[in-house]
Write a protein that holds these residues in place. Structure first.
Motif, PDB file in Angstrom:
ATOM      1  N   GLY A  59      38.752  50.526  36.782  1.00 47.28           N
ATOM      2  CA  GLY A  59      39.555  49.385  37.288  1.00 47.28           C
ATOM      3  C   GLY A  59      41.115  49.535  37.435  1.00 47.28           C
ATOM      4  O   GLY A  59      41.811  48.711  37.258  1.00 47.28           O
TER       5      GLY A  59
ATOM      6  N   LEU B 268      49.993  47.828  40.572  1.00 49.62           N
ATOM      7  CA  LEU B 268      49.875  46.512  41.608  1.00 49.62           C
ATOM      8  C   LEU B 268      51.130  45.578  41.463  1.00 49.62           C
ATOM      9  O   LEU B 268      51.552  45.217  42.659  1.00 49.62           O
ATOM     10  N   ASN B 269      51.614  45.341  40.257  1.00 48.92           N
ATOM     11  CA  ASN B 269      52.684  44.499  40.130  1.00 48.92           C
ATOM     12  C   ASN B 269      53.891  44.983  40.773  1.00 48.92           C
ATOM     13  O   ASN B 269      54.944  44.131  41.362  1.00 48.92           O
TER      14      ASN B 269
ATOM     15  N   ARG C   3      48.758  40.870  45.922  1.00 49.48           N
ATOM     16  CA  ARG C   3      47.779  41.869  44.912  1.00 49.48           C
ATOM     17  C   ARG C   3      46.512  41.308  45.056  1.00 49.48           C
ATOM     18  O   ARG C   3      45.625  42.120  44.853  1.00 49.48           O
TER      19      ARG C   3
ATOM     20  N   ILE D 221      42.862  43.872  46.208  1.00 40.75           N
ATOM     21  CA  ILE D 221      41.767  44.525  45.475  1.00 40.75           C
ATOM     22  C   ILE D 221      40.585  43.531  45.879  1.00 40.75           C
ATOM     23  O   ILE D 221      39.609  43.331  45.355  1.00 40.75           O
TER      24      ILE D 221
ATOM     25  N   THR E 282      37.052  42.554  43.911  1.00 45.36           N
ATOM     26  CA  THR E 282      36.752  41.583  42.998  1.00 45.36           C
ATOM     27  C   THR E 282      35.523  40.629  43.770  1.00 45.36           C
ATOM     28  O   THR E 282      34.797  39.941  43.125  1.00 45.36           O
TER      29      THR E 282
ATOM     30  N   MET F 238      35.192  45.397  40.173  1.00 46.69           N
ATOM     31  CA  MET F 238      36.564  45.985  39.881  1.00 46.69           C
ATOM     32  C   MET F 238      36.483  46.767  38.448  1.00 46.69           C
ATOM     33  O   MET F 238      37.199  47.427  38.261  1.00 46.69           O
ATOM     34  N   ASP F 239      35.335  46.706  37.602  1.00 48.08           N
ATOM     35  CA  ASP F 239      35.498  47.318  36.388  1.00 48.08           C
ATOM     36  C   ASP F 239      34.604  48.651  36.687  1.00 48.08           C
ATOM     37  O   ASP F 239      34.361  49.336  35.728  1.00 48.08           O
TER      38      ASP F 239
ATOM     39  N   LYS G 189      42.998  46.529  27.503  1.00 44.24           N
ATOM     40  CA  LYS G 189      42.016  45.599  27.998  1.00 44.24           C
ATOM     41  C   LYS G 189      41.700  44.508  26.894  1.00 44.24           C
ATOM     42  O   LYS G 189      41.382  43.345  27.066  1.00 44.24           O
TER      43      LYS G 189
ATOM     44  N   GLN H  36      33.916  40.188  31.307  1.00 39.76           N
ATOM     45  CA  GLN H  36      34.554  41.509  31.555  1.00 39.76           C
ATOM     46  C   GLN H  36      35.164  41.396  32.831  1.00 39.76           C
ATOM     47  O   GLN H  36      36.224  42.027  33.143  1.00 39.76           O
ATOM     48  N   HIS H  37      34.389  40.806  33.783  1.00 37.40           N
ATOM     49  CA  HIS H  37      34.968  40.977  35.291  1.00 37.40           C
ATOM     50  C   HIS H  37      36.163  40.362  35.325  1.00 37.40           C
ATOM     51  O   HIS H  37      37.275  40.949  36.067  1.00 37.40           O
TER      52      HIS H  37
ATOM     53  N   TRP I   6      39.045  42.296  33.467  1.00 39.51           N
ATOM     54  CA  TRP I   6      39.397  43.424  34.151  1.00 39.51           C
ATOM     55  C   TRP I   6      40.267  43.240  35.319  1.00 39.51           C
ATOM     56  O   TRP I   6      41.089  44.084  35.753  1.00 39.51           O
ATOM     57  N   SER I   7      39.855  42.172  36.140  1.00 42.45           N
ATOM     58  CA  SER I   7      40.266  42.004  37.297  1.00 42.45           C
ATOM     59  C   SER I   7      41.772  41.680  37.206  1.00 42.45           C
ATOM     60  O   SER I   7      42.952  41.885  37.661  1.00 42.45           O
TER      61      SER I   7
ATOM     62  N   TRP J  99      43.709  42.053  34.580  1.00 39.73           N
ATOM     63  CA  TRP J  99      44.297  43.377  34.025  1.00 39.73           C
ATOM     64  C   TRP J  99      44.936  43.983  34.860  1.00 39.73           C
ATOM     65  O   TRP J  99      46.020  44.609  34.802  1.00 39.73           O
ATOM     66  N   ALA J 100      43.996  44.422  35.924  1.00 38.70           N
ATOM     67  CA  ALA J 100      44.471  45.097  37.267  1.00 38.70           C
ATOM     68  C   ALA J 100      45.800  44.400  38.026  1.00 38.70           C
ATOM     69  O   ALA J 100      46.529  45.146  38.509  1.00 38.70           O
ATOM     70  N   LEU J 101      45.522  43.201  38.294  1.00 35.22           N
ATOM     71  CA  LEU J 101      46.528  42.451  39.062  1.00 35.22           C
ATOM     72  C   LEU J 101      47.933  42.388  38.053  1.00 35.22           C
ATOM     73  O   LEU J 101      48.807  42.344  38.947  1.00 35.22           O
ATOM     74  N   SER J 102      47.849  42.533  36.887  1.00 36.78           N
ATOM     75  CA  SER J 102      48.962  42.524  36.315  1.00 36.78           C
ATOM     76  C   SER J 102      49.724  43.772  36.092  1.00 36.78           C
ATOM     77  O   SER J 102      50.317  44.048  35.186  1.00 36.78           O
TER      78      SER J 102
ATOM     79  N   HIS K 212      47.995  46.704  35.031  1.00 36.95           N
ATOM     80  CA  HIS K 212      47.620  47.346  34.055  1.00 36.95           C
ATOM     81  C   HIS K 212      48.161  46.762  33.024  1.00 36.95           C
ATOM     82  O   HIS K 212      48.338  47.538  31.648  1.00 36.95           O
TER      83      HIS K 212
END
Lengths: 307, 454
Positions: A203, A212-213, A222, A226, A230, A235-236, B404, B426-427, B430-431, B433-436, B438
């Motif tokens: 992910g 992304l940020n 953002r 993705i 999503t 995503m994971d 995470k 988890q979904h 994790w999403s 977490w990616a948007l922010s 990492h």
């Protein structure tokens, strides 16, 4: 000299010479007319001229049904005769066979239909789009007829409206995952282009080497970038490393959507339907409208001035 | 050619063409009654109500002077609309030292909340106002920081630290946690919440007598405010510390007393700076508790300030004596013999372009990692030796993004407070977490806590 030319002037018109005469005895007097030169005026054969001089004198208009040339098809005098014939042919087929059992549209055999432009080109006629769509509606309905009971006449008729199968197979490229486990997807939106390298992972997303940020300030952008992952809850399971060029932030983000979806389909082809429903497969065709001459912008006209 | 106006006159006569006498002859009313019905008075003009006449506009009451700023700077630490989170513990003095507490939420004790508030450790940009009670996430890198603080106390040596990191990575928050740790362990905590307040020319300044080339300046009002906050936050510690020297010559404190009395003796801004100096020197005498001197917004004190000297030259920030005190402590010129820490945090958003500071910090960071040390840019002229000297002896700590697992703990806390209504699995974690980016903690807050998702 001039008088000689004027005396021959009537011969200049070849049609006069080749034209079949209504009074063959007059023609014979001047020159024997060969069979080739006789123009056929009707579907009935003209009997060869009798050798008997008595019978040479014949009653005019014998065995002649029409006083002028009649085309084979009644559509001859319409705007698009060949297309009309096709329309009629399909329509007649449908009215004849509409009772046969049908399939659901999803189960019908896939036919790579010809596009309007191609049909126009093949027939050489300027077909209207609305009329073409009417014909296509009939053709699609005919295609729904259960193949096991479908008469061959329908298949022959439909073949005219379909492309050859070779062109279909060469047109559709199948994306593959390379030996390093990468799938490269491509996407476009407005004037942005994106290439996304999708690999199995945990992910992480990098766009032009930035997370992304840093790549997108707006949260909405953002999420767009993705969205393919999503919306399919992947995503994971994947990492994305993308290169985006051109355009603005919105365009870049939405080009990313397409590119990631494209790469994801290479890994899991079964996701294509879900991604299409999520709006990640179809390219958004909207772009900036061109400026027109005599106008200030695409649509804006200059202000009215009295003189 | 006839004008348009004249042509128009043919179309619609302005004066009635019917003769008056003729019009009167056609009436059916008898003469007498007609005469009675008509008033002998001339026809009155209709009283036209002026449309311009409006009701007086009633404006809402304008806020009093200072009210707007107070609203802007307001810190709200509690929200009764939020749910109370069950199962979290209060922080204890040694909680943040233990690795097993990493990745857990702890609440800030009530007495500490008040002290941190007087030190202005809470920032308006942090979203404390969304929760019932302020909680903090103990991160592994901050556990390491607290252990360094504890070691500094044991070694009787100052920890000199610069906190850096990307925007919204929690630098000010780490500073808050360090102050919290210090106060819970009876340190004396001094905090300069915004370094820009010292250098942007908004507080009064006077030259130190008998200085020239360079002039040095005192900021009496700011010093007075600082003393007040030191007193409020560290009152219990300072009251137990007796003065070891006689400061009657320079301050208003006559005779013996505690350090709290010393601060109290400065009743006016004019006495603030000598009192602060007396306090600072008293704190370095043997037998005193460790001192934590913190400052937020480092780049603002590593430049020329907005003040001018009598020759109208810009004053370097290091020539402001209060800043000088901090810089000397950070550079190691002032030893802290009782142990303690000097921590400066850089700011991600309110940041000045400081090539000299960037260079020193990057060099220090590379040195710590064992990488190749970056060289100064040969085309850059503005490198400041004083900045180099101020920072060369410090350690750089870069705040990393959340893992995470930590992100999930934080999001579950938001969910338990009723602020995050989505299912947290988890979904989602994790999403987000990616948007922010990492796991940048402030960005995580932006993407999940402050964005409403339907």
């Amino acid at each position: 000299m001039a008088s000689f030319a004027s005396s021959l002037r009537h011969i200049k018109c070849h049609r006069q010479l080749t034209k079949g005469s209504w009074q063959p005895q007059l023609a014979l007097r001047s020159r024997p007319v060969s069979k080739v030169d006789i123009r056929q005026l009707s579907t009935t054969e003209i009997t060869s001229p009798p050798t008997d001089p008595v019978s040479q004198i014949s009653i005019p208009f014998q065995n002649v049904n029409h006083a002028r040339q009649v085309p084979k098809s009644p559509s001859y005098f319409s705007r698009e005769p060949r297309f009309n014939d096709l329309h009629l042919k399909l329509f007649n087929l449908l009215s004849k066979y509409h009772d046969l059992p049908t399939l659901k549209p999803a189960d019908a055999p896939q036919i790579p239909w010809l596009k309007l432009e191609l049909v126009r080109h093949q027939l050489g006629e300027d077909i209207k789009a609305s009329q073409f769509s009417q014909v296509m509606r009939i053709a699609r309905r005919l295609n729904l007829i259960e193949p096991s009971v479908r008469p061959p006449a329908i298949d022959i008729a439909l073949r005219f409206l379909s492309r050859s199968v070779d062109s279909v197979t060469t047109f559709r490229k199948v994306k593959l995952v390379d030996k390093h486990g990468r799938a490269v997807g491509v996407g476009k939106r407005k004037s942005s282009t994106a290439r996304a390298f999708v690999v199995e992972g945990t992910g992480e997303v990098f766009i032009n080497g930035k997370p992304l940020n840093e790549a997108f300030g707006r949260i909405h952008d953002r999420e767009s970038a993705i969205w393919a992952l999503t919306s399919t809850q992947r995503m994971d399971k994947y990492n994305v490393w993308a290169i985006v060029r051109g355009g603005g932030t919105t365009g870049q983000a939405e080009a990313m959507t397409m590119a990631v979806a494209d790469g994801l389909v290479a890994h899991e082809p079964a996701l294509k339907t879900a991604l299409r429903a999520a709006g990640c497969i179809t390219r958004d065709p909207r772009t900036v409208e061109r400026k027109k001459h005599g106008q200030l912008k695409a649509r804006k006209g200059p202000a009215w001035v009295k003189r | 050619m006839a004008s348009a106006h004249s042509l128009r006159s043919f179309m619609r006569p302005t004066v009635s063409t019917t003769p008056r006498s003729l019009a009167r002859a056609f009436t059916t009313t008898p003469l007498q009654s007609a005469a009675q019905g008509k008033s002998s008075l001339p026809p009155q003009k209709q009283v036209q109500v002026s449309k311009k006449h409006k009701k007086p506009l009633v404006r809402a009451k304008a806020p009093n002077p200072g009210e707007r700023k107070a609203f802007r700077k307001r810190i709200q630490l509690s929200n009764n609309s939020a749910l109370e989170v069950q199962g979290t513990e209060d922080l204890q003095p040694d909680t943040m030292l233990k690795s097993e507490h990493a990745g857990k939420m702890f609440s800030i004790p009530n007495d500490m909340q008040d002290k941190l508030r007087t030190l202005e450790a809470f920032k308006t940009t942090q979203s404390w106002n969304l929760f019932r009670k302020p909680h903090i996430l103990v991160r592994q890198d901050l556990v390491d920081l607290m252990n360094k603080l504890e070691a500094a106390k044991g070694n009787q040596e100052a920890l000199r630290l610069v906190l850096t990191g990307t925007k919204l990575s929690g630098k000010s928050h780490a500073l808050l946690q360090a102050m919290l740790y210090g106060m819970m362990n009876n340190w004396v905590v001094i905090n300069i919440p915004e370094a820009q307040d010292l250098t942007n020319g908004n507080t009064e300044y006077t030259p130190v007598p008998e200085t020239s080339d360079p002039y040095e300046f005192i900021q009496p009002v700011y010093c007075y405010k600082l003393l007040t906050s030191i007193y409020d936050a560290n009152k219990s510690v300072l009251e137990g510390l007796k003065l070891q020297k006689d400061w009657s010559a320079t301050t208003q404190q006559k005779g013996a007393g505690s350090l709290a009395d010393l601060i109290q003796s400065a009743r006016e801004p004019d006495w603030a700076w000598p009192t602060f100096m007396a306090l600072w020197q008293e704190l370095q005498l043997p037998g005193r508790p460790p001192v934590l001197f913190a400052l937020d917004g480092l780049s603002h004190i590593n430049k020329k300030s907005d003040y001018r000297d009598p020759e109208f030259n810009p004053v370097h920030a290091h020539d402001l004596v209060l800043v000088r005190t901090f810089v000397d402590a950070l550079s190691g010129k002032t030893k802290l013999p009782n142990g303690g820490a000097v921590i400066a945090a850089t700011s991600g958003n309110n940041r000045q372009l400081q090539p000299s500071q960037e260079l020193v910090l990057s060099q220090l960071e590379a040195g710590q990692k064992g990488d190749e040390v970056p060289k100064p840019d040969p085309y850059e002229k503005g490198y400041d030796e004083r900045v180099y000297d101020a920072l060369k002896n410090s350690t750089v700590m870069r705040l990393e993004a959340l893992s995470k697992a930590d992100a999930r703990v934080l999001m579950e806390y938001w969910g338990a407070s009723g602020m995050l209504r989505r299912k947290i699995d988890q979904h989602t974690v994790w999403s987000d977490w990616a948007l922010s980016g990492h796991g940048i903690v402030g960005e995580l807050e932006r993407t999940s806590l402050l964005t409403i998702k339907m």
